[in-house]
Design a protein around this motif. Structure first.
Motif, PDB file in Angstrom:
ATOM      1  N   ILE A  14       0.842  -1.207   0.000  1.00  0.00           N
ATOM      2  CA  ILE A  14       0.000   0.000   0.000  1.00  0.00           C
ATOM      3  C   ILE A  14       0.875   1.254   0.000  1.00  0.00           C
ATOM      4  O   ILE A  14       0.687   2.167  -0.815  1.00  0.00           O
ATOM      5  CB  ILE A  14      -0.948  -0.009   1.211  1.00  0.00           C
ATOM      6  N   HIS A  15       1.844   1.300   0.924  1.00  0.00           N
ATOM      7  CA  HIS A  15       2.741   2.467   0.986  1.00  0.00           C
ATOM      8  C   HIS A  15       3.541   2.603  -0.309  1.00  0.00           C
ATOM      9  O   HIS A  15       3.739   3.709  -0.823  1.00  0.00           O
ATOM     10  CB  HIS A  15       3.689   2.349   2.175  1.00  0.00           C
ATOM     11  N   GLY A  16       3.991   1.462  -0.842  1.00  0.00           N
ATOM     12  CA  GLY A  16       4.760   1.489  -2.080  1.00  0.00           C
ATOM     13  C   GLY A  16       3.950   1.990  -3.258  1.00  0.00           C
ATOM     14  O   GLY A  16       4.471   2.713  -4.118  1.00  0.00           O
ATOM     15  N   SER A  17       2.673   1.623  -3.317  1.00  0.00           N
ATOM     16  CA  SER A  17       1.827   2.072  -4.436  1.00  0.00           C
ATOM     17  C   SER A  17       1.624   3.583  -4.398  1.00  0.00           C
ATOM     18  O   SER A  17       1.643   4.249  -5.442  1.00  0.00           O
ATOM     19  CB  SER A  17       0.477   1.357  -4.399  1.00  0.00           C
ATOM     20  N   LEU A  18       1.435   4.136  -3.190  1.00  0.00           N
ATOM     21  CA  LEU A  18       1.274   5.591  -3.064  1.00  0.00           C
ATOM     22  C   LEU A  18       2.558   6.309  -3.470  1.00  0.00           C
ATOM     23  O   LEU A  18       2.529   7.341  -4.147  1.00  0.00           O
ATOM     24  CB  LEU A  18       0.884   5.954  -1.630  1.00  0.00           C
ATOM     25  N   LEU A  19       3.681   5.745  -3.064  1.00  0.00           N
ATOM     26  CA  LEU A  19       4.975   6.343  -3.418  1.00  0.00           C
ATOM     27  C   LEU A  19       5.196   6.279  -4.928  1.00  0.00           C
ATOM     28  O   LEU A  19       5.653   7.256  -5.545  1.00  0.00           O
ATOM     29  CB  LEU A  19       6.090   5.610  -2.680  1.00  0.00           C
ATOM     30  N   MET A  20       4.877   5.154  -5.556  1.00  0.00           N
ATOM     31  CA  MET A  20       5.015   5.022  -7.009  1.00  0.00           C
ATOM     32  C   MET A  20       4.184   6.073  -7.735  1.00  0.00           C
ATOM     33  O   MET A  20       4.648   6.685  -8.707  1.00  0.00           O
ATOM     34  CB  MET A  20       4.585   3.621  -7.452  1.00  0.00           C
ATOM     35  N   SER A  21       2.954   6.279  -7.276  1.00  0.00           N
ATOM     36  CA  SER A  21       2.082   7.274  -7.915  1.00  0.00           C
ATOM     37  C   SER A  21       2.702   8.666  -7.844  1.00  0.00           C
ATOM     38  O   SER A  21       2.660   9.433  -8.821  1.00  0.00           O
ATOM     39  CB  SER A  21       0.705   7.284  -7.244  1.00  0.00           C
ATOM     40  N   GLU A  22       3.283   8.989  -6.687  1.00  0.00           N
ATOM     41  CA  GLU A  22       3.881  10.312  -6.517  1.00  0.00           C
ATOM     42  C   GLU A  22       5.172  10.450  -7.333  1.00  0.00           C
ATOM     43  O   GLU A  22       5.463  11.527  -7.871  1.00  0.00           O
ATOM     44  CB  GLU A  22       4.153  10.577  -5.031  1.00  0.00           C
ATOM     45  N   ILE A  23       5.942   9.378  -7.457  1.00  0.00           N
ATOM     46  CA  ILE A  23       7.139   9.427  -8.302  1.00  0.00           C
ATOM     47  C   ILE A  23       6.742   9.642  -9.755  1.00  0.00           C
ATOM     48  O   ILE A  23       7.324  10.479 -10.478  1.00  0.00           O
ATOM     49  CB  ILE A  23       7.956   8.119  -8.149  1.00  0.00           C
ATOM     50  N   ALA A  24       5.726   8.898 -10.216  1.00  0.00           N
ATOM     51  CA  ALA A  24       5.258   9.020 -11.598  1.00  0.00           C
ATOM     52  C   ALA A  24       4.748  10.423 -11.899  1.00  0.00           C
ATOM     53  O   ALA A  24       4.921  10.931 -13.013  1.00  0.00           O
ATOM     54  CB  ALA A  24       4.173   7.984 -11.875  1.00  0.00           C
ATOM     55  N   ALA A  25       4.128  11.073 -10.901  1.00  0.00           N
ATOM     56  CA  ALA A  25       3.627  12.435 -11.098  1.00  0.00           C
ATOM     57  C   ALA A  25       4.771  13.427 -11.306  1.00  0.00           C
ATOM     58  O   ALA A  25       4.601  14.452 -11.969  1.00  0.00           O
ATOM     59  CB  ALA A  25       2.779  12.851  -9.898  1.00  0.00           C
ATOM     60  N   ARG A  26       5.945  13.124 -10.763  1.00  0.00           N
ATOM     61  CA  ARG A  26       7.096  14.025 -10.857  1.00  0.00           C
ATOM     62  C   ARG A  26       8.096  13.571 -11.922  1.00  0.00           C
ATOM     63  O   ARG A  26       8.984  14.332 -12.281  1.00  0.00           O
ATOM     64  CB  ARG A  26       7.780  14.107  -9.485  1.00  0.00           C
ATOM     65  N   ASP A  27       7.956  12.347 -12.386  1.00  0.00           N
ATOM     66  CA  ASP A  27       8.845  11.798 -13.401  1.00  0.00           C
ATOM     67  C   ASP A  27       7.978  11.104 -14.458  1.00  0.00           C
ATOM     68  O   ASP A  27       7.772   9.884 -14.406  1.00  0.00           O
ATOM     69  CB  ASP A  27       9.816  10.803 -12.752  1.00  0.00           C
TER      70      ASP A  27
END
Length: 389
Positions: A14-27
């Motif tokens: 769950i934490h990893g999925s939220l982090l991935m979404s935020e990374i994708a938004a910036r990259d």
């Protein structure tokens, strides 16, 4: 940029999925390989390198039984490091596996970010030198950790606690007290006593008998309700003292919330649920029975390097909720502490006031995944620009 993200259990997924979404938004050009579950698969749009069920081995005996699988997992991860060549490896909690992964990545000169710091300040401090050597940046979700790690040479940033926003979002969508009680066939005029014995069989076996005995003593003043963990059968709870007690399945946070709203309280096995109960403003007593021996208590106190085991107490640095551990976790002692926080009592008011202080220390204005992802992307861009120069 290329990212390999490793989460070894359901909460990390769950934490990893939220982090991935935020990374994708910036990259926007981000490419992901990952070790995780369904939540991370939804963000990435493809399957995990290794299924989550092949990763989530916990405890010495379970790890020993699956040593062959664990070795194969590492071989698979090493192949991914060499073929995918990520710009960064991001480890999400799960230190037994991820600290080894960090070492393999560092040996390949790959930047390693660690999101949700391992709790080595409690025990296993011997892991610190490896963390100092292998981790590019550590991201903490507990406000006291940066100072602790910093003194030991591990570069650490506090990014906020994801539980705050996750819990607040779920509570905001919670039904009214009457609707909750109607859904679960509970008396809305009764004081509810939430029994939260944990999500693992061993925790339930050790803690529920004590909780159930206390619950029976509190009747009819309070209505006890057992929080049934997802994927566990109700028969398990019946086996360890739950007979005749109402149960709510897969809705632990809201059960704790409505117990507090009713003027009741919760008995909670030490773990993340203690923080969730505090964020839900539910007075609580922490129960951790294990084998219940005084000798085990003495050994635990020698091994554990902190004064408390529950997250609200660790965060505030004070004993804001009672911790009934091992041989102190008896029906008589738990009942005594529980009665102090039921109804309009000074102890109840003090605990609720301390919850507000805990929230302040957690810095709710910080959004953990956003803050961490922004820093990670900035650092990798700087490293790539520096390499070009």
């Amino acid at each position: 940029m290329k990212w390999l993200i490793s989460a070894g259990e359901t909460s990390g997924d769950i934490h990893g999925s939220l982090l991935m979404s935020e990374i994708a938004a910036r990259d926007p050009q981000a490419e992901f390989q990952f070790l995780g579950g369904e939540a991370m698969e939804r963000v990435a749009g493809h399957k995990s390198l290794i299924p989550l069920e092949r990763l989530a081995y916990m405890g010495f005996s379970e790890v020993l039984r699956h040593l062959g699988d664990i070795r194969r997992n590492f071989a698979e991860v090493e192949r991914a490091l060499d073929s995918f060549r990520p710009d960064a490896v991001v480890c999400v909690d799960y230190p037994g596996f991820n600290l080894k992964l960090a070492r393999k990545a560092r040996r390949r000169n790959i930047a390693v970010f660690y999101y949700i710091a391992p709790k080595v300040w409690a025990w296993k401090e011997w892991r610190v030198p490896a963390m100092r050597r292998d981790i590019t940046r550590l991201y903490s979700i507990l406000p006291f950790e940066p100072e602790w790690f910093g003194k030991r040479g591990v570069e650490t940033s506090y990014v906020g606690n994801p539980s705050v926003e996750e819990v607040d979002a779920r509570l905001a969508a919670s039904p009214s007290h009457d609707d909750f009680c109607r859904t679960h066939s509970l008396d809305s005029s009764a004081k509810l006593l939430a029994l939260v014995p944990g999500s693992r069989v061993g925790e339930i076996r050790c803690n529920l008998p004590v909780m159930a005995e206390v619950a029976r003593r509190m009747q009819p003043e309070m209505t006890p309700v057992i929080a049934v963990a997802p994927a566990l059968d109700r028969s398990l709870y019946l086996r360890y003292g739950g007979e005749g007690i109402a149960m709510v399945e897969g809705d632990t946070l809201r059960l704790m919330q409505h117990a507090g709203m009713s003027g009741g309280a919760a008995l909670v096995t030490s773990g993340t649920a203690t923080l969730e109960a505090a964020l839900a403003n539910t007075p609580q007593v922490v129960c951790y029975r294990a084998n219940g021996s005084a000798l085990s208590y003495k050994i635990m106190r020698r091994l554990i390097k902190v004064d408390y085991v529950s997250l609200p107490n660790l965060i505030t640095g004070r004993n804001i909720i009672p911790e009934m551990l091992l041989h102190n976790c008896t029906p008589d002692l738990v009942e005594r502490e529980l009665r102090l926080i039921v109804g309009d009592t000074p102890a109840r008011k003090a605990q609720l006031e301390d919850y507000h202080e805990m929230r302040r220390l957690l810095a709710p204005q910080l959004h953990a995944a956003q803050t961490a992802a922004s820093d990670m992307v900035t650092r990798i861009k700087a490293l790539k620009e520096s390499a070009v120069k």
